[in-house]
Design an enzyme around this catalytic site. Structure first.
Site, PDB file in Angstrom:
ATOM      1  N   ARG A  70       0.855  -1.189   0.000  1.00 31.10           N
ATOM      2  CA  ARG A  70       0.000   0.000   0.000  1.00 31.10           C
ATOM      3  C   ARG A  70       0.890   1.238   0.000  1.00 31.10           C
ATOM      4  O   ARG A  70       1.800   1.343   0.799  1.00 31.10           O
ATOM      5  CB  ARG A  70      -0.883   0.004   1.245  1.00 31.10           C
ATOM      6  CG  ARG A  70      -1.799   1.200   1.348  1.00 31.10           C
ATOM      7  CD  ARG A  70      -2.643   1.194   2.606  1.00 31.10           C
ATOM      8  NE  ARG A  70      -3.363  -0.040   2.822  1.00 31.10           N
ATOM      9  CZ  ARG A  70      -4.563  -0.322   2.320  1.00 31.10           C
ATOM     10  NH1 ARG A  70      -5.170   0.551   1.558  1.00 31.10           N
ATOM     11  NH2 ARG A  70      -5.157  -1.468   2.589  1.00 31.10           N
ATOM     12  N   HIS A  89      -4.953   7.734   9.226  1.00 29.25           N
ATOM     13  CA  HIS A  89      -5.765   6.532   9.103  1.00 29.25           C
ATOM     14  C   HIS A  89      -4.773   5.393   8.901  1.00 29.25           C
ATOM     15  O   HIS A  89      -4.389   5.073   7.775  1.00 29.25           O
ATOM     16  CB  HIS A  89      -6.729   6.642   7.923  1.00 29.25           C
ATOM     17  CG  HIS A  89      -7.568   7.881   7.964  1.00 29.25           C
ATOM     18  ND1 HIS A  89      -8.735   7.971   8.696  1.00 29.25           N
ATOM     19  CD2 HIS A  89      -7.386   9.106   7.397  1.00 29.25           C
ATOM     20  CE1 HIS A  89      -9.249   9.183   8.560  1.00 29.25           C
ATOM     21  NE2 HIS A  89      -8.445   9.887   7.784  1.00 29.25           N
ATOM     22  N   THR A  90      -4.324   4.813  10.018  1.00 27.51           N
ATOM     23  CA  THR A  90      -3.222   3.855   9.964  1.00 27.51           C
ATOM     24  C   THR A  90      -3.538   2.619   9.129  1.00 27.51           C
ATOM     25  O   THR A  90      -2.647   2.071   8.492  1.00 27.51           O
ATOM     26  CB  THR A  90      -2.788   3.421  11.378  1.00 27.51           C
ATOM     27  OG1 THR A  90      -3.916   2.906  12.073  1.00 27.51           O
ATOM     28  CG2 THR A  90      -2.182   4.596  12.138  1.00 27.51           C
ATOM     29  N   CYS A  91      -4.781   2.187   9.112  1.00 31.10           N
ATOM     30  CA  CYS A  91      -5.127   1.006   8.313  1.00 31.10           C
ATOM     31  C   CYS A  91      -4.954   1.260   6.818  1.00 31.10           C
ATOM     32  O   CYS A  91      -4.772   0.330   6.042  1.00 31.10           O
ATOM     33  CB  CYS A  91      -6.563   0.580   8.587  1.00 31.10           C
ATOM     34  SG  CYS A  91      -6.793  -0.099  10.232  1.00 31.10           S
ATOM     35  N   PHE A  92      -5.032   2.531   6.436  1.00 26.66           N
ATOM     36  CA  PHE A  92      -4.935   2.889   5.022  1.00 26.66           C
ATOM     37  C   PHE A  92      -3.662   3.649   4.684  1.00 26.66           C
ATOM     38  O   PHE A  92      -3.486   4.080   3.552  1.00 26.66           O
ATOM     39  CB  PHE A  92      -6.162   3.715   4.617  1.00 26.66           C
ATOM     40  CG  PHE A  92      -7.449   2.997   4.883  1.00 26.66           C
ATOM     41  CD1 PHE A  92      -7.842   1.944   4.084  1.00 26.66           C
ATOM     42  CD2 PHE A  92      -8.247   3.347   5.961  1.00 26.66           C
ATOM     43  CE1 PHE A  92      -9.018   1.252   4.329  1.00 26.66           C
ATOM     44  CE2 PHE A  92      -9.420   2.660   6.228  1.00 26.66           C
ATOM     45  CZ  PHE A  92      -9.812   1.608   5.409  1.00 26.66           C
TER      46      PHE A  92
END
Length: 138
Positions: A70, A89-92
């Site tokens: 990513r 937004h750490t997941c993204f």
């Protein structure tokens, strides 16, 4: 050491590598406000850069491979506002970046976030188990 780097990533945060793997939303890489962010990161110590990665990604090192799972995304928010803080937004692997009035304001806000914003790990357990406080060499 080679095995550690393959598994954990390289300890030194290479900003040129990060820039090559950055996607921009609501802006381009040449936007003045994006420039403020890169100026701030360039002025940071390696320890501060690792803290920035933790803030935006939840990890303290970059991948060692050329093709990342990513890319880092910078999303520019509209309207100049020096009262807002950047939001991650750490997941993204995404940073919502306010349009600050200067590079100094941008640097100060980013430093505040990487130092004080620990909501991803509210109880501190992950930080203790990962020895994040061991970054005292810088």
């Amino acid at each position: 050491r080679d095995l550690q780097e393959r598994v954990c990533g390289v300890a030194e945060v290479d900003l040129d590598n990060l820039k090559r793997h950055t996607t921009y939303k609501n802006c381009t890489s040449t936007n003045v406000h994006v420039g403020y962010m890169w100026e701030a990161l360039e002025s940071f110590s390696q320890k501060q850069r690792r803290s920035f990665l933790r803030f935006v990604w939840g990890r303290s090192s970059l991948p060692t491979v050329d093709k990342w799972e990513r890319n880092f995304t910078v999303q520019l928010l509209s309207g100049t506002d020096d009262t807002r803080l950047p939001c991650s937004h750490t997941c993204f692997f995404t940073l919502d970046l306010p349009t600050f009035s200067s590079s100094e304001v941008c640097r100060a806000k980013l430093l505040y976030c990487i130092t004080h914003c620990l909501a991803i790990d509210a109880d501190g357990a992950a930080a203790r188990s990962l020895n994040w406080d061991e970054d005292d060499e810088d």
